[in-house]
Scaffold this motif. Structure first.
Motif, mmCIF file in Angstrom:
data_model
loop_
_atom_site.group_PDB
_atom_site.id
_atom_site.type_symbol
_atom_site.label_atom_id
_atom_site.label_comp_id
_atom_site.label_asym_id
_atom_site.label_seq_id
_atom_site.Cartn_x
_atom_site.Cartn_y
_atom_site.Cartn_z
ATOM 1 N N ILE A 151 96.486 72.616 -11.496
ATOM 2 C CA ILE A 151 96.660 73.363 -12.744
ATOM 3 C C ILE A 151 97.534 74.592 -12.519
ATOM 4 C CG2 ILE A 151 95.375 74.791 -14.416
ATOM 5 C CD1 ILE A 151 93.050 72.690 -14.000
ATOM 6 N N GLY A 152 98.472 74.809 -13.439
ATOM 7 C CA GLY A 152 99.328 75.993 -13.371
ATOM 8 C C GLY A 152 99.396 76.665 -14.727
ATOM 9 N N SER A 153 100.057 77.827 -14.784
ATOM 10 C CA SER A 153 100.119 78.587 -16.036
ATOM 11 C C SER A 153 101.398 79.408 -16.122
ATOM 12 C CB SER A 153 98.917 79.529 -16.127
ATOM 13 O OG SER A 153 99.060 80.428 -17.208
ATOM 14 N N ALA A 154 102.069 79.320 -17.275
ATOM 15 C CA ALA A 154 103.233 80.172 -17.513
ATOM 16 C C ALA A 154 102.798 81.622 -17.667
ATOM 17 C CB ALA A 154 103.976 79.717 -18.773
ATOM 18 N N GLY A 155 101.533 81.822 -18.020
ATOM 19 C CA GLY A 155 100.999 83.177 -18.107
ATOM 20 C C GLY A 155 101.151 83.897 -16.779
ATOM 21 N N LYS A 156 100.925 83.165 -15.695
ATOM 22 C CA LYS A 156 100.991 83.765 -14.365
ATOM 23 C C LYS A 156 102.379 83.579 -13.750
ATOM 24 C CE LYS A 156 96.689 84.336 -15.216
ATOM 25 N NZ LYS A 156 96.031 85.594 -15.495
ATOM 26 N N SER A 157 102.931 82.367 -13.827
ATOM 27 C CA SER A 157 104.212 82.103 -13.152
ATOM 28 C C SER A 157 105.352 82.907 -13.747
ATOM 29 C CB SER A 157 104.556 80.614 -13.224
ATOM 30 O OG SER A 157 103.642 79.871 -12.446
ATOM 31 N N PHE A 158 105.304 83.124 -15.083
ATOM 32 C CA PHE A 158 106.415 83.831 -15.728
ATOM 33 C C PHE A 158 105.953 85.103 -16.442
ATOM 34 C CE2 PHE A 158 107.515 79.228 -15.666
ATOM 35 C CZ PHE A 158 108.413 79.321 -14.612
ATOM 36 N N GLY A 159 104.739 85.532 -16.159
ATOM 37 C CA GLY A 159 104.263 86.803 -16.703
ATOM 38 C C GLY A 159 104.105 86.818 -18.213
ATOM 39 N N MET A 160 103.774 85.655 -18.809
ATOM 40 C CA MET A 160 103.647 85.573 -20.276
ATOM 41 C C MET A 160 102.228 85.113 -20.628
ATOM 42 S SD MET A 160 106.730 86.334 -21.185
ATOM 43 C CE MET A 160 108.502 86.120 -20.873
ATOM 44 N N THR A 161 101.238 85.960 -20.372
ATOM 45 C CA THR A 161 99.861 85.498 -20.610
ATOM 46 C C THR A 161 99.601 85.249 -22.105
ATOM 47 O OG1 THR A 161 99.001 87.760 -20.748
ATOM 48 C CG2 THR A 161 98.940 86.718 -18.583
ATOM 49 N N GLY A 162 100.366 85.931 -22.960
ATOM 50 C CA GLY A 162 100.139 85.773 -24.401
ATOM 51 C C GLY A 162 100.653 84.454 -24.955
ATOM 52 N N TRP A 163 101.455 83.744 -24.191
ATOM 53 C CA TRP A 163 102.013 82.500 -24.703
ATOM 54 C C TRP A 163 101.035 81.331 -24.614
ATOM 55 C CZ3 TRP A 163 107.850 81.976 -23.024
ATOM 56 C CH2 TRP A 163 108.556 83.078 -23.543
ATOM 57 N N LYS A 164 100.103 81.436 -23.664
ATOM 58 C CA LYS A 164 99.115 80.377 -23.479
ATOM 59 C C LYS A 164 99.773 79.002 -23.317
ATOM 60 C CE LYS A 164 95.296 80.794 -23.259
ATOM 61 N NZ LYS A 164 94.423 81.167 -22.099
ATOM 62 N N VAL A 165 100.603 78.890 -22.313
ATOM 63 C CA VAL A 165 101.150 77.580 -21.938
ATOM 64 C C VAL A 165 100.739 77.312 -20.491
ATOM 65 C CG1 VAL A 165 103.225 76.180 -21.549
ATOM 66 C CG2 VAL A 165 103.122 77.753 -23.507
ATOM 67 N N GLY A 166 100.045 76.219 -20.283
ATOM 68 C CA GLY A 166 99.633 75.820 -18.942
ATOM 69 C C GLY A 166 99.936 74.357 -18.733
ATOM 70 N N TRP A 167 99.557 73.832 -17.571
ATOM 71 C CA TRP A 167 99.830 72.417 -17.302
ATOM 72 C C TRP A 167 98.884 71.873 -16.248
ATOM 73 C CZ3 TRP A 167 103.294 76.426 -16.533
ATOM 74 C CH2 TRP A 167 103.496 76.846 -15.216
ATOM 75 N N VAL A 168 98.841 70.545 -16.215
ATOM 76 C CA VAL A 168 98.085 69.807 -15.210
ATOM 77 C C VAL A 168 99.022 68.761 -14.661
ATOM 78 C CG1 VAL A 168 96.096 68.292 -14.812
ATOM 79 C CG2 VAL A 168 95.986 70.005 -16.614
#
Ligand code: PMP
Length: 389
Positions: free
Chosen positions: A228-245
């Protein structure tokens, strides 16, 4: 009178909501919730703007994710970890890592199964397991090194074990699990035919010579793991709520069958922007992020030392766990309140990150997030110095 479901009664309100409102009330420097107080890359924000204006992305995205983003994730995983993922069947886009975790549990664990959770843990894991009707089995990490006991880990596995939730780099302790630790987990997972749900949202946030190793890359583990990953963490956009599996097709299909009835689909323009981030940010972006956070980690260490709070050097993430027993006599909850009201700094008491049986392990610990402006971390040092007085 209608009442709420028994299932959610024990969950109460999250500690983050409580600490945020208290921090606001007392005008404290808020190092509680793990969210940066600065923006992600401007060109990624611009890509979101373009996607909105384009007019092609304002309706539902395909349920499993926009093809461009699934392709970008598969490319990234190939480039960084040398894993060969089918973008159509081996990747699923979710509204943040939080739903990815929940859908993974709902899609891969049956009622009555046991799920091993390493603790302290990100606070959504246990409620997810409980809502699936499964039983959490807790294996603690021990301060100051935040390692697990090998025998305790072995003892947690049995024929009822269906999954283990792993988090590396680890929130809240800042540990990056090493190859020996991951190998032991991998051996046990294979021996007991267990699925590892590997939460790797801080994959890019590792310091010094520590190396993030996705457990899916260990021998025999790809077929046993959803990552599991998250654009919130990888790209510093926690408000976007985009993740993946991502993972093997059968497991990702199970996660997708749950996801289709939890969220169905994810914010379409945001997915275009995240695909843009994956495809166009240079390799130096990830190095710059590490350098930025290494400075912040070091400022955090200085601030904790100023307050005589003891901590292990975080190896990854943007969190530090500190032991306050030299400066405060009381439990973590009382300390967090005292720190907000009297010192002007907000931290998170790790009570929500422990099971009832292991609460005592976090009794004198507090979690601080250093995803904050440098000035704020300097000001934290000044305030924490008052703890010595
Ligand atoms: N896992 C861990 C370990 C986290 O720290 C967080 C966010 N703090 C999440 C998952 C949730 O990520 P998201 O915001 O993408 O749902």
């Amino acid at each position: 009178m209608p009442t709420i479901a028994r299932r959610v009664v024990p969950f109460g309100t999250t500690i983050f909501t409580e600490i945020n409102s208290l921090a606001q009330q007392y005008n404290a420097i808020n190092l509680g919730q793990g969210k940066p107080d600065f923006d992600g890359p401007a060109e990624v924000v611009e890509a979101f703007r373009r996607a909105l204006a384009d007019g092609s992305y304002n309706q539902y995205a395909p349920g499993p994710g926009a093809p461009s983003l699934r392709q970008a994730i598969a490319d990234f995983v190939g480039r960084f970890y040398n894993l060969d993922i089918d973008p159509a069947r081996g990747v699923l886009v979710t509204p943040g890592a939080t739903e990815a975790i929940f859908a993974s549990i709902m899609g891969l664990v049956d009622p009555g199964d046991e799920v091993i959770i390493i603790e302290p843990f990100f606070d959504s894991y246990a409620p997810g397991v409980l809502m699936a009707g499964a039983t959490p089995v807790y294996v603690p990490l021990y301060a100051p090194d935040w390692t697990f006991d090998e025998d305790e880990l072995r003892a947690a596995f049995n024929p009822r074990t269906r999954a283990l939730i792993l988090n590396t780099p680890h929130n809240p302790t800042g540990r990056v699990f090493n190859r020996a630790e991951l190998t032991l987990i991998a051996e046990l997972a294979q021996q007991f035919d267990v699925t590892v749900i590997s939460d790797e949202v801080y994959e890019h946030l590792v310091f010094d010579d520590y190396q993030h190793i996705p457990i899916a890359t260990l021998p025999g583990m790809f077929e046993h793991t959803v990552t599991i990953g998250s654009a919130g963490k990888s790209f510093g956009m926690t408000g976007w709520k985009v993740g993946w599996v991502y993972g093997p097709e059968t497991l990702v299909q199970g996660v997708g069958q749950a996801h289709q009835f939890i969220a169905f689909a994810v914010n379409h323009p945001a997915q275009q922007a995240v695909a843009h981030a994956f495809n166009t940010l240079p390799g130096s972006y990830y190095e710059d992020v590490r350098a930025l956070y290494t400075t912040k980690r070091d400022l955090m260490m200085q601030a904790l030392q100023a307050g005589n709070l003891k901590t292990a050097l975080p190896q990854g993430t943007y969190f530090a766990m500190a032991d306050f027993s030299d400066v405060f006599d009381g439990d973590s909850r009382a300390f967090a309140e005292y720190l907000i009201k009297e010192i002007g700094v907000a931290c998170i008491p790790p009570t929500a990150f422990y099971s009832a049986e292991h609460q005592h392990l976090g009794r004198t610990q507090a979690r601080f997030s250093f995803a904050k402006h440098d000035e704020m971390l300097h000001a934290t040092a000044e305030r924490l110095a008052r703890l010595r007085a």
